[in-house]
Scaffold this active site. Structure first.
Site, PDB file in Angstrom:
ATOM      1  N   GLN A 124       0.840  -1.199   0.000  1.00  0.00           N
ATOM      2  CA  GLN A 124       0.000   0.000   0.000  1.00  0.00           C
ATOM      3  C   GLN A 124       0.876   1.250   0.000  1.00  0.00           C
ATOM      4  O   GLN A 124       1.509   1.547   1.009  1.00  0.00           O
ATOM      5  CB  GLN A 124      -0.879  -0.055   1.252  1.00  0.00           C
ATOM      6  N   GLY A 125       0.924   1.957  -1.114  1.00  0.00           N
ATOM      7  CA  GLY A 125       1.792   3.133  -1.246  1.00  0.00           C
ATOM      8  C   GLY A 125       1.020   4.426  -1.047  1.00  0.00           C
ATOM      9  O   GLY A 125       0.736   5.134  -2.012  1.00  0.00           O
ATOM     10  N   SER A 127       1.510   6.640   2.313  1.00  0.00           N
ATOM     11  CA  SER A 127       2.263   7.635   3.098  1.00  0.00           C
ATOM     12  C   SER A 127       3.519   8.097   2.360  1.00  0.00           C
ATOM     13  O   SER A 127       4.118   7.346   1.596  1.00  0.00           O
ATOM     14  CB  SER A 127       2.699   7.035   4.438  1.00  0.00           C
ATOM     15  N   SER A 159       4.764  -1.087   3.847  1.00  0.00           N
ATOM     16  CA  SER A 159       5.040  -2.374   4.503  1.00  0.00           C
ATOM     17  C   SER A 159       5.301  -3.455   3.469  1.00  0.00           C
ATOM     18  O   SER A 159       4.508  -3.656   2.547  1.00  0.00           O
ATOM     19  CB  SER A 159       3.856  -2.795   5.372  1.00  0.00           C
ATOM     20  N   GLU A 242      -9.427  -1.009   6.884  1.00  0.00           N
ATOM     21  CA  GLU A 242      -8.181  -1.348   7.566  1.00  0.00           C
ATOM     22  C   GLU A 242      -8.314  -1.122   9.080  1.00  0.00           C
ATOM     23  O   GLU A 242      -7.716  -1.831   9.877  1.00  0.00           O
ATOM     24  CB  GLU A 242      -7.058  -0.466   6.992  1.00  0.00           C
TER      25      GLU A 242
HETATM   26  C1  LIG Z   1       3.625  -0.720  11.464  1.00  0.00           C
HETATM   27  C2  LIG Z   1       3.274   0.335  10.440  1.00  0.00           C
HETATM   28  C3  LIG Z   1       2.967  -0.051   9.139  1.00  0.00           C
HETATM   29  C4  LIG Z   1       2.682   0.923   8.174  1.00  0.00           C
HETATM   30  N1  LIG Z   1       2.421   0.514   6.884  1.00  0.00           N
HETATM   31  C5  LIG Z   1       2.153   1.435   5.930  1.00  0.00           C
HETATM   32  C6  LIG Z   1       1.909   1.005   4.568  1.00  0.00           C
HETATM   33  O1  LIG Z   1       1.984  -0.194   4.241  1.00  0.00           O
HETATM   34  N2  LIG Z   1       1.644   1.954   3.645  1.00  0.00           N
HETATM   35  C7  LIG Z   1       1.557   3.275   3.961  1.00  0.00           C
HETATM   36  O2  LIG Z   1       1.257   4.074   3.070  1.00  0.00           O
HETATM   37  N3  LIG Z   1       1.816   3.722   5.235  1.00  0.00           N
HETATM   38  C8  LIG Z   1       2.107   2.827   6.215  1.00  0.00           C
HETATM   39  N4  LIG Z   1       2.369   3.242   7.514  1.00  0.00           N
HETATM   40  C9  LIG Z   1       2.442   4.678   7.795  1.00  0.00           C
HETATM   41  C10 LIG Z   1       1.310   5.220   8.654  1.00  0.00           C
HETATM   42  O3  LIG Z   1       0.092   5.271   7.949  1.00  0.00           O
HETATM   43  C11 LIG Z   1       1.765   6.625   9.116  1.00  0.00           C
HETATM   44  O4  LIG Z   1       2.902   6.434   9.942  1.00  0.00           O
HETATM   45  C12 LIG Z   1       0.691   7.344   9.895  1.00  0.00           C
HETATM   46  O5  LIG Z   1      -0.382   7.695   9.059  1.00  0.00           O
HETATM   47  C13 LIG Z   1       1.258   8.631  10.573  1.00  0.00           C
HETATM   48  O6  LIG Z   1       1.935   9.417   9.652  1.00  0.00           O
HETATM   49  P1  LIG Z   1       3.412   9.951   9.957  1.00  0.00           P
HETATM   50  O7  LIG Z   1       4.254   8.782  10.394  1.00  0.00           O
HETATM   51  O8  LIG Z   1       3.863  10.728   8.774  1.00  0.00           O
HETATM   52  O9  LIG Z   1       3.289  10.893  11.236  1.00  0.00           O
HETATM   53  P2  LIG Z   1       2.842  12.422  11.233  1.00  0.00           P
HETATM   54  O10 LIG Z   1       1.655  12.592  10.360  1.00  0.00           O
HETATM   55  O11 LIG Z   1       4.040  13.247  10.939  1.00  0.00           O
HETATM   56  O12 LIG Z   1       2.391  12.621  12.720  1.00  0.00           O
HETATM   57  C14 LIG Z   1       3.326  12.886  13.798  1.00  0.00           C
HETATM   58  C15 LIG Z   1       2.543  13.125  15.075  1.00  0.00           C
HETATM   59  O13 LIG Z   1       1.729  14.297  14.946  1.00  0.00           O
HETATM   60  C16 LIG Z   1       0.365  13.995  15.224  1.00  0.00           C
HETATM   61  N5  LIG Z   1      -0.519  14.754  14.336  1.00  0.00           N
HETATM   62  C17 LIG Z   1      -0.336  14.979  13.001  1.00  0.00           C
HETATM   63  N6  LIG Z   1      -1.361  15.702  12.517  1.00  0.00           N
HETATM   64  C18 LIG Z   1      -2.216  15.931  13.549  1.00  0.00           C
HETATM   65  C19 LIG Z   1      -3.469  16.612  13.670  1.00  0.00           C
HETATM   66  N7  LIG Z   1      -4.051  17.208  12.626  1.00  0.00           N
HETATM   67  N8  LIG Z   1      -4.072  16.634  14.883  1.00  0.00           N
HETATM   68  C20 LIG Z   1      -3.494  16.034  15.964  1.00  0.00           C
HETATM   69  N9  LIG Z   1      -2.293  15.372  15.910  1.00  0.00           N
HETATM   70  C21 LIG Z   1      -1.678  15.325  14.721  1.00  0.00           C
HETATM   71  C22 LIG Z   1       0.224  12.496  14.931  1.00  0.00           C
HETATM   72  O14 LIG Z   1      -0.850  11.927  15.655  1.00  0.00           O
HETATM   73  C23 LIG Z   1       1.577  11.973  15.411  1.00  0.00           C
HETATM   74  O15 LIG Z   1       1.563  11.774  16.800  1.00  0.00           O
HETATM   75  C24 LIG Z   1       2.678   2.305   8.508  1.00  0.00           C
HETATM   76  C25 LIG Z   1       3.000   2.690   9.829  1.00  0.00           C
HETATM   77  C26 LIG Z   1       3.300   1.727  10.778  1.00  0.00           C
HETATM   78  C27 LIG Z   1       3.649   2.162  12.172  1.00  0.00           C
END
Ligand SMILES: Cc1cc2nc3c(=O)[nH]c(=O)nc-3n(C[C@H](O)[C@H](O)[C@H](O)COP(=O)(O)OP(=O)(O)OC[C@H]3O[C@@H](n4cnc5c(N)ncnc54)[C@H](O)[C@@H]3O)c2cc1C
Length: 379
Positions: A124-125, A127, A159, A242
């Site tokens: 899933q692409g 993020s 992932s 999901e």
């Molecule tokens: C085990 C695992 C598997 C994953 N697999 C995939 C995958 O296969 N494909 C894929 O596309 N992605 C995947 N992800 C990514 C996942 O979807 C993102 O990590 C997640 O959506 C958070 O985005 P970020 O890491 O960029 O954090 P950020 O968006 O940068 O957030 C950082 C912090 O700020 C907070 N925050 C941000 N915006 C707000 C807001 N508006 N209000 C309040 N708080 C806020 C967040 O809650 C967090 O605590 C995976 C993540 C994990 C941990």
């Protein structure tokens, strides 16, 4: 949510299905993982074995390789797998829903049977380095040409991309429209020229995550899913499935641990400190709330309701239950901290990711506030 009274009973044939599946499981035990065999490769063997028994895609129509039953039948199989601590069916259900809802007839007929059979492995692409919670801020761009696109950009946290053949890719197709109308979805074969997949090693030693670099990758028009601009609703459908608590089998796995904790609290009364007994009590309550909630969700599905923003409630309840459970179990069973397959500590570490993957807990609360409670946005 619905005003129609919900039917909390199970379909009549569900017990029989569970019985048939248990009998099949007794004849087809979980295969041994080979030394050095990567987990996703091992899980693919398991997936194919389950599929050969007819246990994958129960809720997908027969013409697309499924069994034409209901979501509840598939949920029952996940539940049985979780109850014997066998790995679940790889989490393809939400990708299958995206294809079922948005794919063309040709795409559904060609891709779904291979996805369900484990012949094609998908990732899933969504993020990107600057777009996780704020998915609408993605910058990967698909430039339109006659009959095809060229895509440039970067994805992150994808992932198991290194073990996948296809990626459900989101990219912006129009910079002049607002984000929610300008994101499109594509089927990207990962062996396409211009695609680089770079695995990242996490702190717990896993290589689940990958970076995906896309340098002028050609994607054909026929590889777009739905119309241009359908990427946003497709993404919302995908994450709603999901985030729901039902399909993972996690609930029955939690149930096993809750039962062990409950027994320990009983057998070791006087030995375990009161604070820890209260923690176990909280675990039991969290679990019972989650089970009651899942029951409601099952009844809603039975009534034909599709997954929507209320999946965010499921995700929060699941996260709370899982994180508290493993945290408490580490204290109650310290001798099992470093057991086989990473032991409780491995489970504890992965549980920390539950409040991030599929959208963080803060984002789930935002969704509940805005889309369910309809609270006004601040400032
Ligand atoms: C085990 C695992 C598997 C994953 N697999 C995939 C995958 O296969 N494909 C894929 O596309 N992605 C995947 N992800 C990514 C996942 O979807 C993102 O990590 C997640 O959506 C958070 O985005 P970020 O890491 O960029 O954090 P950020 O968006 O940068 O957030 C950082 C912090 O700020 C907070 N925050 C941000 N915006 C707000 C807001 N508006 N209000 C309040 N708080 C806020 C967040 O809650 C967090 O605590 C995976 C993540 C994990 C941990």
């Amino acid at each position: 949510m619905t005003d129609t009274p919900l039917d909390f009973g199970d379909p009549a044939d569900l017990d029989q299905l569970r019985g048939r599946f248990r009998a099949w499981l007794a004849d087809h035990p979980l295969p041994q993982r080979q030394p050095d065999e990567p987990v996703p490769v091992f899980l693919r063997r398991w997936h194919r074995l389950l599929h050969s028994g007819g246990w994958v895609g129960l809720d997908v129509p027969r013409q697309y390789g499924g069994q034409g039953l209901t979501a509840l039948h598939q949920v029952a199989i996940s539940d049985e797998l979780g109850a014997c601590r066998a790995p679940g069916i790889p989490r393809i259900g939400y990708l299958a829903h995206a294809l079922l809802e948005f794919g063309s007839e040709e795409q559904r007929g060609r891709l779904l049977p291979r996805m369900l059979a484990g012949e094609d492995v998908w990732c899933q692409g969504f993020s990107e380095p600057g777009a996780g919670s704020d998915l609408a801020g993605m910058t990967t761009f698909a430039e339109r040409h006659e009959g095809h696109y060229t895509v440039r950009g970067q994805k992150l946290w994808t992932s198991y991309a290194q073990y996948s053949g296809l990626c459900l890719l989101l990219a912006r197709t129009d910079r002049s429209l607002p984000p929610h109308k300008s994101i499109s979805a594509f089927i990207l074969p990962l062996d396409r020229p211009g695609v680089t997949v770079r695995p990242l090693r996490a702190a717990n030693g896993d290589d689940e995550f990958c970076e995906l670099f896309l340098d002028d990758v050609r994607i054909e028009d026929a590889e777009r899913i739905g119309a241009e601009g359908d990427g946003w609703p497709l993404a919302m459908t995908t994450v709603s499935y999901e985030r729901n608590a039902l399909d993972t089998g996690h609930i029955s796995t939690y149930g096993l641990l809750v039962e062990r904790l409950r027994r320990s609290a009983h057998d070791r009364r006087g030995e375990l400190p009161d604070g820890l007994l209260s923690e176990i009590g909280r675990c039991v309550v969290d679990y019972e709330v989650l089970v009651a909630h899942a029951r409601r969700r099952t009844a809603e599905r039975r009534g034909g309701q599709v997954a929507g923003p209320e999946s965010s409630v499921d995700k929060l309840l699941m996260t709370r239950t899982e994180q508290r459970l493993y945290e408490t179990a580490l204290k109650v069973f310290p001798e099992e901290v470093f057991g086989e397959g990473g032991g409780l500590f491995g489970d504890y570490l992965y549980s920390r990711a539950a409040s991030v993957y599929g959208g963080t807990s803060q984002i789930q609360r935002n969704i509940i506030a805005k889309r369910i409670l309809r609270l006004p946005s601040g400032g």
